[in-house]
Design a protein around this motif. Structure first.
Motif, PDB file in Angstrom:
ATOM      1  N   ALA A 324       0.830  -1.209   0.000  1.00 29.81           N
ATOM      2  CA  ALA A 324       0.000   0.000   0.000  1.00 29.81           C
ATOM      3  C   ALA A 324       0.864   1.258   0.000  1.00 29.81           C
ATOM      4  N   ASN A 328       0.981   4.205  -2.839  1.00 27.25           N
ATOM      5  CA  ASN A 328       0.821   5.624  -2.496  1.00 27.25           C
ATOM      6  C   ASN A 328       2.109   6.429  -2.671  1.00 27.25           C
ATOM      7  N   LYS A 329       3.129   5.769  -3.237  1.00 30.26           N
ATOM      8  CA  LYS A 329       4.409   6.426  -3.537  1.00 30.26           C
ATOM      9  C   LYS A 329       5.110   6.985  -2.297  1.00 30.26           C
ATOM     10  N   ILE A 523      -4.610   0.415   1.052  1.00 35.88           N
ATOM     11  CA  ILE A 523      -4.351   1.654   0.301  1.00 35.88           C
ATOM     12  C   ILE A 523      -5.027   2.834   0.990  1.00 35.88           C
ATOM     13  N   ARG A 527      -3.184   6.125   2.452  1.00 33.29           N
ATOM     14  CA  ARG A 527      -3.638   7.399   1.875  1.00 33.29           C
ATOM     15  C   ARG A 527      -4.049   8.367   2.983  1.00 33.29           C
ATOM     16  N   LYS A 530      -0.963   9.934   4.557  1.00 34.53           N
ATOM     17  CA  LYS A 530      -0.419  11.016   3.726  1.00 34.53           C
ATOM     18  C   LYS A 530      -1.229  12.297   3.896  1.00 34.53           C
ATOM     19  N   LYS A 531      -2.546  12.132   3.942  1.00 28.56           N
ATOM     20  CA  LYS A 531      -3.415  13.299   4.067  1.00 28.56           C
ATOM     21  C   LYS A 531      -3.226  13.971   5.415  1.00 28.56           C
TER      22      LYS A 531
END
Length: 534
Positions: A324, A328-329, A523, A527, A530-531
Motif C-alpha cells: 500500500a 501511495n508512492k 491503500i 492514503r 499522507k493526508k
C-alpha cells in the motif's frame, strides 16, 4: 508450450540443506516469478514433513502465520509468498503435510482399499505423496514443488524418496532439482566454507536425487570467489560453475528474483527442462523494488499484536502495508508492538505512531492492551485498520466506551459476559465469501476500482461474528456498517464517519494483497496517513 497441452507438466523440486530457514520458499517463488515473466504458466506446491494434519492449529511462534487460500484451505505461510510473487491464487492442492498423507493412507486402509496387504512406506506412502504432487493442474507448463525441512532429517526422507521416484518416472528433461544450502563465512579466518554444502549434496545424492543447480546462501557482503564455485561444482557433480548460484541476504525479499536473474537461473532451469521461452522483462519489478527500498520518510505504522516476537506471525499484514505504501508512492517504517506490553505500560508505547493496524489474534493474552490501542487510535484520530479479531475488538471497545456497556466482550474470551457483542457464529468461515459494500461509505471509496463493485469476494478465517442483537444500538451510536454478507446477514466491515480513517473488516484483506496490486483497505489506510501529514 506443447507439453502442457499434451498433459505433460514439467516439475521443479526445491530442497534445502545444512540448516532450516534458508529461504527455500523465496527461492522457489523467485524462480516462478522469472518463469512467469517469460510467458510460462506456473503452479506451486509445498510439502511439509511434519505430522500435524492441520497447519491452522500450529502456534505462530513455531511456524509463522496461517495463510488461507480462496477455496478455504489453511496452509503454510510460504503459500502467501507464492501468491504475492507469482500473482496466482493457490488452492488446497498447493499445500499438504505428512500428517495429511498418513491420515489419507490410514483411511484407505480402514476402507479396505489395500486389499489386506501390509501398508508400507514404499510403495504406499511414497505413492500417496506422488499422487498429491500429480494432483496439480497440468494445464500449467511448470509445477514448482518445495520440500520443507532439511535434507538428512528423518522426517524428510520419505518425501525425498517420493521425489526420486517421480523424477525417474518423468524421464529426461521432465524435472529439475534445485538444492538450497548454506555457505558460512568464518570471520576469524576470512574464509567461506563449502564443506557444509558438499555434505548436504552427498546426503541428497545418497537418496538418489542429484541437484541440477545449487543455490548457495551467504550473508550480505561476503566475497564470492571463483575457487569456491569451482569446488562446489566439482564435488557436487554440476555441469559447470554457472550452475552454482550465489544468493546473498537481500534488503527486500523482492530483490531475490533480480539477483537470481543476473545469474541466469531462469535460462539454466529452462535448459534443464528442455523448454524454450521468450526473454523476460523485469523492468517493472525492478522499479517496484527500487521504490520499496527508498529511504523511509518518517512515517511509522504500528502493528499491535501478541505474537510480535516473530515477524512471520504477521507476514501478510506486513507485506500488505508495504504494498500500500508503494501504491501511495511513499515508504513506511513498520513497528511491531506487543499488546501485552501496552497492557502493562499503557499507550505511551504508541507515541509518534502515524497509523495502527490490529491484526488477527486469539486468546485472552494482551486483550486489554489491544482494546486500549483501538481506543487510543479512535479518540486521537489516528488512522486505524482492524483485521478480523481486530474488528471484533473494535466493536468491543466501541460498545464499552460509546454505548456504555462496561461488560461488553467476545464470548470467545469471556463466556459469561452480560454484553456479548461478539458471539460464536457456529460455523467456521474459511475461504472466499461475498461482501456487499454500502454506497457513500469510506469502504465504497477505497473499493471504487474493484471489479464487481459493490459486491466483492474476500477471504475469511473466522468463527466469531458481530452479534446482530446489538446491531441497531451500535449504528444508532455512530458505528457505520459499510459491508455485510447478505446471504447470512453478517457484518463484514465497520467504520466511523468522524475520523480520518477508522475501518475494520471481519475478513482478511492482507491475503489478497500483492506487492504490485495492494488491497484497497490498506491503500486507504496509507492514503489517510499522507493526508494527515500534509
Amino acid at each position: 508450450m506443447a507439453y502442457a497441452r499434451l498433459g505433460f507438466m514439467k516439475y521443479i523440486f526445491v530442497t534445502g540443506g545444512v540448516v532450516s530457514g534458508l529461504g527455500k520458499g523465496i527461492t522457489a517463488a523467485s524462480v516462478g516469478r522469472l518463469l512467469i515473466n517469460r510467458g510460462l504458466r506456473v503452479t506451486v506446491q509445498k510439502l511439509d514433513p511434519y505430522l500435524n494434519v492441520d497447519p491452522g492449529n500450529m502456534n505462530p511462534y513455531r511456524h509463522g502465520e496461517v495463510f488461507v487460500t480462496g477455496d478455504g484451505h489453511e496452509t503454510d505461510l510460504d503459500i502467501g509468498h507464492y501468491e504475492r510473487f507469482l500473482g496466482i491464487n493457490c488452492s488446497k492442492q498447493s499445500s499438504f503435510t505428512m500428517g495429511k498423507v498418513y491420515s489419507q493412507i490410514l483411511a484407505k486402509e480402514r476402507n479396505g482399499e489395500y486389499m489386506g496387504r501390509d501398508v508400507q512406506v514404499v510403495p504406499h506412502v511414497t505413492d500417496e505423496i506422488k499422487r498429491m504432487m500429480r494432483s496439480l493442474d497440468n494445464s500449467n507448463d511448470v509445477a514448482i514443488v518445495e520440500i520443507g525441512g532439511t535434507v538428512g532429517e528423518i522426517e524428510s526422507m520419505t518425501c525425498i524418496e517420493a521425489v526420486r521416484q517421480l523424477i525417474r518416472e518423468l524421464g529426461p528433461q521432465g524435472a529439475c532439482s534445485i538444492h538450497v544450502t548454506l555457505v558460512p563465512y568464518l570471520e576469524a579466518s576470512g574464509e567461506i566454507k563449502t564443506k557444509p554444502t558438499q555434505n548436504s549434496f552427498r546426503d541428497l545424492a545418497q537418496m538418489g536425487v542429484y541437484p541440477n543447480l545449487i543455490v548457495c546462501r551467504t550473508n550480505a557482503g561476503v566475497e564470492w570467489d571463483a575457487d569456491a564455485k569451482e569446488k562446489i561444482a566439482m564435488f557436487c557433480n554440476l555441469k559447470s560453475t554457472d550452475h552454482v548460484i550465489h544468493n546473498v541476504d537481500a534488503k527486500s525479499i523482492y530483490q531475490v528474483p533480480l539477483l537470481l536473474k543476473e545469474q541466469r537461473i531462469d535460462d539454466l532451469v529452462l535448459e534443464c527442462l528442455g523448454l524454450d521461452a521468450p526473454k523476460g522483462d523485469m523492468k517493472d519489478w525492478a522499479k517496484m523494488v527500487e521504490a520499496m527500498l527508498a529511504p523511509v520518510n518518517g512515517t511509522t505504522v504500528a502493528v499491535v499484536g501478541k505474537y510480535v516476537a516473530v515477524a512471520d506471525s504477521y507476514i501478510s499484514i506486513i507485506e500488505a502495508i508495504k504494498a500500500a505504501a508503494y501504491a501511495n508512492k511513499i515508504v513506511v517504517k513498520i513497528k511491531l508492538v506487543d499488546s501485552e506490553e501496552i497492557e502493562k505500560q499503557g499507550v505511551k508505547l504508541l507515541k509518534g505512531i502515524d497509523a495502527v493496524v490490529v491484526p488477527s489474534d486469539s486468546g485472552d493474552r494482551g486483550i486489554e492492551g489491544t482494546i486500549a490501542t483501538i481506543k487510543y487510535a479512535r479518540e486521537n484520530k489516528i488512522p486505524f485498520l482492524g483485521v478480523n479479531f481486530g474488528m471484533q475488538m473494535a466493536v468491543v471497545e466501541f460498545a464499552r466506551t460509546v454505548l456504555g456497556l462496561k461488560d461488553a466482550h467476545s464470548t470467545e474470551i469471556a463466556t459469561n459476559t452480560t454484553a456479548p457483542v461478539i458471539v460464536d457464529g457456529e460455523t467456521m468461515r474459511l475461504g472466499l465469501y461475498d461482501c456487499t459494500i454500502k454506497n457513500g461509505t469510506v469502504a465504497s471509496g477505497v473499493y471504487k476500482n474493484t471489479d464487481g463493485f459493490p459486491t466483492v469476494k474476500e477471504r475469511h478465517r473466522n468463527r466469531y461474528e458481530v452479534n446482530n442483537i446489538y446491531r441497531d444500538a451500535l449504528v444508532n451510536a455512530g458505528l457505520v456498517i459499510s459491508g455485510e454478507n447478505k446471504e447470512f446477514g453478517l457484518i463484514e466491515i465497520i467504520e466511523l464517519n468522524d475520523h480520518p480513517y477508522f475501518v475494520a473488516s471481519q475478513f482478511h484483506p492482507e491475503l489478497l494483497s500483492r506487492p504490485y496490486s495492494a488491497h484497497p483497505l490498506f491503500i486507504g489506510l496509507v492514503r489517510a496517513i499522507k493526508k494527515e501529514k500534509k
